[in-house]
Design an enzyme around this catalytic site. Structure first.
Site, PDB file in Angstrom:
ATOM      1  N   TYR A  27     -14.577   8.037 -12.411  1.00 14.03           N
ATOM      2  CA  TYR A  27     -14.619   6.739 -11.735  1.00 14.03           C
ATOM      3  C   TYR A  27     -15.211   5.677 -12.669  1.00 14.03           C
ATOM      4  CZ  TYR A  27     -14.932   3.585  -7.705  1.00 14.03           C
ATOM      5  OH  TYR A  27     -14.766   2.533  -6.821  1.00 14.03           O
ATOM      6  N   ASP A  75       0.839  -1.204   0.000  1.00 15.87           N
ATOM      7  CA  ASP A  75       0.000   0.000   0.000  1.00 15.87           C
ATOM      8  C   ASP A  75       0.874   1.254   0.000  1.00 15.87           C
ATOM      9  OD1 ASP A  75      -3.256   0.195   0.903  1.00 15.87           O
ATOM     10  OD2 ASP A  75      -2.096   2.057   1.015  1.00 15.87           O
ATOM     11  N   ASN A  99      -6.089  -4.521  -5.930  1.00 10.51           N
ATOM     12  CA  ASN A  99      -7.238  -3.929  -5.248  1.00 10.51           C
ATOM     13  C   ASN A  99      -7.112  -2.439  -4.951  1.00 10.51           C
ATOM     14  OD1 ASN A  99      -9.621  -4.065  -3.269  1.00 10.51           O
ATOM     15  ND2 ASN A  99      -7.920  -3.550  -1.898  1.00 10.51           N
TER      16      ASN A  99
HETATM   17  N1  LIG Z   1     -15.937   1.048  -0.891  1.00 12.14           N
HETATM   18  C1  LIG Z   1     -16.733   1.015  -1.929  1.00 12.14           C
HETATM   19  O1  LIG Z   1     -17.916   1.383  -1.855  1.00 12.14           O
HETATM   20  C2  LIG Z   1     -16.224   0.488  -3.235  1.00 12.14           C
HETATM   21  C3  LIG Z   1     -17.169   0.148  -4.210  1.00 12.14           C
HETATM   22  C4  LIG Z   1     -16.711  -0.335  -5.421  1.00 12.14           C
HETATM   23  C5  LIG Z   1     -15.357  -0.512  -5.650  1.00 12.14           C
HETATM   24  N2  LIG Z   1     -14.448  -0.156  -4.693  1.00 12.14           N
HETATM   25  C6  LIG Z   1     -13.041  -0.345  -4.996  1.00 12.14           C
HETATM   26  O2  LIG Z   1     -12.452  -1.134  -4.001  1.00 12.14           O
HETATM   27  C7  LIG Z   1     -11.030  -0.928  -3.994  1.00 12.14           C
HETATM   28  C8  LIG Z   1     -10.540  -0.777  -2.578  1.00 12.14           C
HETATM   29  O3  LIG Z   1     -11.089   0.425  -2.054  1.00 12.14           O
HETATM   30  P1  LIG Z   1     -11.733   0.545  -0.615  1.00 12.14           P
HETATM   31  O4  LIG Z   1     -13.160   0.816  -0.810  1.00 12.14           O
HETATM   32  O5  LIG Z   1     -11.291  -0.564   0.254  1.00 12.14           O
HETATM   33  O6  LIG Z   1     -11.096   1.951  -0.183  1.00 12.14           O
HETATM   34  P2  LIG Z   1      -9.964   2.311   0.872  1.00 12.14           P
HETATM   35  O7  LIG Z   1      -9.606   3.726   0.635  1.00 12.14           O
HETATM   36  O8  LIG Z   1     -10.428   1.918   2.212  1.00 12.14           O
HETATM   37  O9  LIG Z   1      -8.748   1.367   0.425  1.00 12.14           O
HETATM   38  C9  LIG Z   1      -8.031   1.627  -0.763  1.00 12.14           C
HETATM   39  C10 LIG Z   1      -6.554   1.401  -0.482  1.00 12.14           C
HETATM   40  O10 LIG Z   1      -5.811   1.634  -1.691  1.00 12.14           O
HETATM   41  C11 LIG Z   1      -4.611   2.320  -1.326  1.00 12.14           C
HETATM   42  N3  LIG Z   1      -4.072   3.075  -2.440  1.00 12.14           N
HETATM   43  C12 LIG Z   1      -4.634   4.164  -3.053  1.00 12.14           C
HETATM   44  N4  LIG Z   1      -3.809   4.627  -4.003  1.00 12.14           N
HETATM   45  C13 LIG Z   1      -2.710   3.825  -4.007  1.00 12.14           C
HETATM   46  C14 LIG Z   1      -1.518   3.796  -4.771  1.00 12.14           C
HETATM   47  N5  LIG Z   1      -1.269   4.723  -5.723  1.00 12.14           N
HETATM   48  N6  LIG Z   1      -0.612   2.816  -4.521  1.00 12.14           N
HETATM   49  C15 LIG Z   1      -0.848   1.901  -3.551  1.00 12.14           C
HETATM   50  N7  LIG Z   1      -1.948   1.884  -2.784  1.00 12.14           N
HETATM   51  C16 LIG Z   1      -2.872   2.827  -3.013  1.00 12.14           C
HETATM   52  C17 LIG Z   1      -5.046   3.251  -0.194  1.00 12.14           C
HETATM   53  O11 LIG Z   1      -3.947   3.711   0.564  1.00 12.14           O
HETATM   54  C18 LIG Z   1      -6.004   2.355   0.577  1.00 12.14           C
HETATM   55  O12 LIG Z   1      -5.338   1.641   1.586  1.00 12.14           O
HETATM   56  C19 LIG Z   1     -10.803   0.296  -4.889  1.00 12.14           C
HETATM   57  O13 LIG Z   1     -10.345  -0.138  -6.155  1.00 12.14           O
HETATM   58  C20 LIG Z   1     -12.189   0.912  -5.008  1.00 12.14           C
HETATM   59  O14 LIG Z   1     -12.351   1.646  -6.196  1.00 12.14           O
HETATM   60  C21 LIG Z   1     -14.862   0.331  -3.492  1.00 12.14           C
END
Ligand SMILES: NC(=O)c1ccc[n+]([C@@H]2O[C@H](COP(=O)([O-])OP(=O)(O)OC[C@H]3O[C@@H](n4cnc5c(N)ncnc54)[C@H](O)[C@@H]3O)[C@@H](O)[C@H]2O)c1
Length: 286
Positions: free
Chosen positions: A156, A37, A90
């Site tokens: 997005y 991360d 992810n």
């Molecule tokens: N939470 C939702 O409602 C939802 C819905 C659909 C899809 N998603 C997708 O799920 C995935 C995970 O997101 P989440 O919801 O757990 O959010 P989150 O912000 O809790 O976790 C995302 C993680 O990605 C890391 N990250 C961001 N940019 C980065 C980079 N350049 N290099 C390395 N790490 C990086 C962040 O530090 C964070 O720990 C994402 O791809 C998001 O688009 C989330």
């Protein structure tokens, strides 16, 4: 994939949200886990939690928008554990707002993370998985935003449609060569994570600077942050997610979804395309 014990999982975006849930489930299944991360502070805490569950771990701070860093993650994984069996591509971020208002730097940042991050993951890990010539699995996190479109989230949707398309296309290519690598694309609706705080995870070169771009001081920008916060905080609780995803891996189910209430919108979009009808924003006001 049904047998996880002693196998090696790599998780990007492991410091918050879904990544933490995947890591805990990997630990329960007695896997060795590489946690990666950009958020080094939370990564350290998650690493401690996962180690306390008895798992052998490797924590790697990286930025998935930089190919060399993703390749280095693959190299470190092999150096430490000698193999890679399950990859969660992810890491991701969300940016709202109208396409023409949002700074180019935000387009570059989100495409770099949500699209290039997946491409780099494939390029860095698939050749090793092919060489291993045994069962391996990749889960790319996209979103239900990759299966439909809606107002206010152009960037997005753009990246998540790309995530679905690139995963489907790679899946065909792997199938066509009778590869032992299987894939899923994870397409959740809104779930309670830290995603609304994506701005915390901007790499330095994509920093939002109101001195450079006045957009970051506008009401419009603040409204996008507020909308994202509302959608995530009122989303589904996260506790069932790891179970849903691991059941899909066991069943080799390609599309992993979480919110059946979006199915009519996905169906309507497909129907409109086939019937030559235009998208109609009024469906989102019902
Ligand atoms: N939470 C939702 O409602 C939802 C819905 C659909 C899809 N998603 C997708 O799920 C995935 C995970 O997101 P989440 O919801 O757990 O959010 P989150 O912000 O809790 O976790 C995302 C993680 O990605 C890391 N990250 C961001 N940019 C980065 C980079 N350049 N290099 C390395 N790490 C990086 C962040 O530090 C964070 O720990 C994402 O791809 C998001 O688009 C989330």
């Amino acid at each position: 994939m049904k047998d996880f014990k002693n196998k090696v999982a790599v998780i990007t975006g492991a410091a918050n949200g879904f990544g933490v849930e995947f890591a805990k489930e990997c630990a329960k299944r007695e896997m060795k886990i590489v946690l990666a991360d950009i958020d080094s502070e939370n990564l350290k805490k998650v690493d401690e939690t996962i180690k306390a569950m008895g798992a052998e771990t490797l924590a790697v701070t990286l930025d998935v928008t930089v190919y060399e860093q993703v390749q280095a993650l693959a190299d470190k994984t092999i150096e430490r554990f000698g193999q890679v069996d399950l990859l969660f591509n992810n890491a991701g971020v969300v940016v709202g707002g109208a396409a023409w208002e949002v700074p180019v730097r935000d387009w570059d940042w989100i495409i770099g993370t949500n699209v290039n991050g997946l491409v780099y993951g494939a390029k860095a890990f698939i050749p090793t998985m092919l060489k291993q010539d045994r069962e391996a699995y990749i889960v790319n996190t996209a979103s239900v935003a990759g299966l439909l479109t809606s107002p206010g989230l152009t960037i997005y949707h753009t990246t998540k449609h790309a995530a679905v398309a690139l995963t489907e296309s790679m899946y065909y290519d792997l199938q066509a060569m009778n590869s032992k690598i299987k894939m899923s694309v994870f397409c959740p609706g809104f779930v309670q994570t830290d995603l609304h705080n994506s701005y915390r995870h901007r790499p330095e070169r994509f920093a939002a600077d109101p001195q450079v771009d006045p957009y970051y001081a506008t009401e419009s920008y603040k409204r996008t942050l507020e909308v994202a916060r509302h959608l995530i905080e009122t989303g589904m609780p996260i506790d069932t997610i790891a179970n849903t995803v691991f059941s899909a891996i066991e069943e080799e189910k390609f599309y992993i979804t979480t919110h059946p209430e979006y199915e009519p919108i996905i169906g309507l979009r497909a129907k409109n395309i086939l019937e030559g009808k235009n998208p109609d924003v009024s469906i989102f006001n019902k």
